[in-house]
Each structure stands twice: as C-alpha cells, then as structure tokens.
Design an enzyme around this catalytic site. Structure first.
Site, short mmCIF file in Angstrom:
data_model
loop_
_atom_site.label_atom_id
_atom_site.label_comp_id
_atom_site.label_asym_id
_atom_site.label_seq_id
_atom_site.Cartn_x
_atom_site.Cartn_y
_atom_site.Cartn_z
N MET A 32 0.47 -1.15 0.36
CA MET A 32 -0.22 0.05 -0.17
C MET A 32 1.07 1.45 -0.31
SD MET A 32 -3.14 -1.44 1.84
CE MET A 32 -3.00 -0.85 3.67
N GLY A 33 2.33 0.70 -0.58
CA GLY A 33 3.41 2.35 -0.31
C GLY A 33 3.78 2.71 0.62
N ALA A 34 4.04 3.35 1.15
CA ALA A 34 4.58 4.67 2.15
C ALA A 34 6.17 3.20 2.04
CB ALA A 34 3.91 4.61 3.23
N HIS A 39 9.23 -3.67 2.95
CA HIS A 39 9.07 -3.45 1.54
C HIS A 39 9.94 -4.35 0.64
CE1 HIS A 39 5.73 -0.84 2.74
NE2 HIS A 39 5.40 -1.87 2.57
N GLY A 149 5.08 -9.91 4.27
CA GLY A 149 5.79 -9.61 5.28
C GLY A 149 5.43 -10.47 7.03
N ASP A 152 2.52 -9.00 9.28
CA ASP A 152 1.13 -9.41 9.33
C ASP A 152 1.35 -10.94 8.96
OD1 ASP A 152 -0.08 -6.41 8.54
OD2 ASP A 152 1.32 -7.19 7.05
N GLN A 155 -2.42 -12.32 8.12
CA GLN A 155 -2.64 -11.61 6.71
C GLN A 155 -1.87 -13.29 6.10
OE1 GLN A 155 -2.42 -8.31 4.75
NE2 GLN A 155 -0.50 -8.43 4.05
N SER A 187 6.87 -0.68 9.46
CA SER A 187 5.75 -0.64 9.25
C SER A 187 5.78 1.17 8.62
CB SER A 187 4.87 -0.14 10.19
OG SER A 187 3.87 0.25 10.34
N ARG A 189 3.17 2.22 9.09
CA ARG A 189 2.47 3.67 9.91
C ARG A 189 3.38 3.87 11.44
NH1 ARG A 189 -3.62 2.68 10.04
NH2 ARG A 189 -3.98 0.09 8.76
O1 PAF Z 1 -0.13 -5.99 3.89
C1 PAF Z 1 -0.53 -4.91 3.06
O2 PAF Z 1 0.02 -3.63 2.67
C2 PAF Z 1 -1.98 -5.14 2.34
O3 PAF Z 1 -2.88 -5.45 3.21
C3 PAF Z 1 -2.33 -5.88 0.92
C4 PAF Z 1 -0.94 -7.05 1.21
C5 PAF Z 1 -0.95 -5.14 -0.02
C6 PAF Z 1 -3.12 -5.61 0.39
O4 PAF Z 1 -4.17 -4.33 0.46
#
Ligand code: PAF
Length: 281
Positions: A32-34, A39, A149, A152, A155, A187, A189
């Site tokens: 989701m960028g940033a 990343h 990663g 999460d 996720q 993160s 955030r």
């Molecule tokens: O982990 C994230 O940044 C988001 O949940 C993802 C996997 C890109 C889905 O929007």
C-alpha cells in the site's frame, strides 16, 4: 540503475508484462506504498527468486474499517518510486480505485477461524477487503510467487488460504519481520508517530522479546498479559489485544504448551496509531 516501468492501468500492465510471462518467473510484492526497508527486503527476495519483479502500490479502501485510518494512511508516491528504482524493481503497478473497483466488490470470503480472531475480530471486514484486493491483483499480475512480510502474520495465513480456496497457482513466500534499531517492527504506520510516540513504541518489541525468558521463569500466559497491561497502562498505551494462539490455525489458547508451535500476537494504539507485532515461540 535501470528505470522502473510504471503501469497505471491493467492494459498498460499487460502490455509491459506479457512478453515476460512465458519465459520468466514473475515475483510479486503487493503493497500500500509508504515503502520502507521491510518492503525493500521483499523486493530483494523476489529478485533473488524470480526473473522479473512487480510491485503494486494501492491503498485499498475496502480493507479499512475506519474511514479516518484510510484518510490518514501515508501516501508517498514520488519517494516510493525512487526507492523502487534504487532496488531495481522491474515494474510498478499503480492503479486508481476505479481501475481496481469498476463496480463494488460484493464477494464475502470465509476463512473459518483464521479471519474471526485477532485483527479479524478487532477490525471487522478488514480481511475480507484484503482477500478482495489480493485476489484481484493475483488475477491481474498472475505471478509465479508472491512475497509477504510476517509482521502481518494473520494476513499471511489468510492469503495462503485464499490461494487454496481460489486455486491460484502461486507460491506464497513469507519473509521475516524487519526491525528498526530499537526493535520496532518496520511498518508504514511508523511514519505517522510523532517523536514522543515513536520513542514510546519501542516498549512493544522490548516487552515482546522478554517473553521467552518470562516463560523460562515459569510465568503463565495470564501473568504475562497482566504484566504487559500494567506496563502499557503506565505508559499511556491502549492495548487492543495480546493473545496466544496456535501458530497454524490461530485458535486462541490460554497457556503455553509444547504440543505444537504457538505464537504471541499484539495490537496496540500508540496515540491514534495502531501497531501490531508478533513472536513465534
Ligand atoms: O499488507 C499490505 O500492505 C496490504 O494488506 C496488501 C497485502 C497490499 C493488500 O492491500
């Protein structure tokens, strides 16, 4: 340094990617960028394992159960593109909301226990939104491998279940958590924390990393929870949850066992910013 190819539409992406589909393995890093080093470590891993790396940047509205959280989510496109170029990422997909959701996505996923506990419980609809966007991105990019990663953790398990449920022929690669010098899990955030919040946030990894020695000292999980609650209260944090779970199923458990692998997962608010972390035991 090569320039990173940019696609903003599915047609543009296919034009740039189709020539690589037959002969290359395609690695995919959805974000989701940033972007931060966490990343970039996923990009590096993809570059090591695949011939061609695609990164997507899309702040997915359907996974935010709190509108304010969506509004304040950091958006740093120019900086992100610079980092992707430095990392030698091959292609970045930067779609608009209309491109990804030409009409509302009404699909409702069911991942059993996996999406009912922890963040699934604390952020209703969050994982359904993640499953919606990741399945769309997988359909569009058609990668060989996709990199996520372990910060999460829930996720990652849900995406593995999604791949199984929808018969995607994609290998999910779970990559280790990258941490700042003081141990705070990287993160997007973290960029939203002010200076004093950022200092306070170091308490999370400090406490989490103390868990193995507390277990050795004979602490029960409840005693550790009480210890954390006291520390967090004293520092003005709002602990969302601290839970012990089966690392495979995420069934919540009451105490430590040697029968199977367990994981401790935490979510807490530092000021208005919600941070998560976990520790595999
Ligand atoms: O982990 C994230 O940044 C988001 O949940 C993802 C996997 C890109 C889905 O929007």
């Amino acid at each position: 340094m090569r320039s990173v190819k940019i696609a903003r539409t599915i047609i543009e992406l296919n034009t740039l990617l189709n020539q690589y589909r037959i002969s290359s393995t395609i690695g995919f890093v959805p974000t989701m960028g940033a972007l931060h080093q966490g990343h970039l470590s996923l990009i590096n891993e993809s570059k090591m394992q695949c011939n061609f790396t695609v990164c997507s940047i899309f702040v997915n509205p359907t996974q935010f159960n709190d509108k304010k959280d969506l509004e304040r989510y950091p958006r740093t496109e120019d900086e992100d593109l610079k980092l992707l170029k430095e990392a030698n990422c091959d292609l970045v997909f930067l779609p608009s909301v209309l491109e990804m959701y030409p009409e509302p996505d009404k699909r409702v996923f069911d991942f059993g226990t996996l999406d009912k506990v922890l963040d699934g419980e604390a952020r209703p609809g969050h994982f359904n939104g993640v499953a919606q966007i990741v399945s769309k991105l997988f359909d569009i990019v058609k990668p060989t491998k996709a990199f996520f990663g372990l910060k999460d953790y829930q996720q990652v398990l849900i995406i593995k279940a999604l791949v199984k449920q929808l018969n995607f022929n994609i290998e999910i690669i779970a990559c280790p958590i990258l941490r700042e010098k003081d141990g705070l899990a990287m993160s997007s955030r973290n960029a939203l924390l002010n200076v004093s919040e950022r200092k306070l946030a170091a308490l999370i990894p400090q406490l989490m990393s103390s868990i193995p020695s507390l277990i050795t000292a004979g602490y029960s999980f409840n005693r550790i929870l009480l210890h954390f609650e006291t520390k967090f209260l004293a520092n003005g944090y709002n602990l969302d949850y601290l839970k012990l779970a089966n690392a495979q199923t995420l069934q919540i458990e009451n105490d430590f066992t040697d029968n199977h692998q367990q994981i401790v997962l935490i979510a807490c608010f530092v000021g208005k910013i919600r941070l998560i972390d976990n520790l595999l035991l």
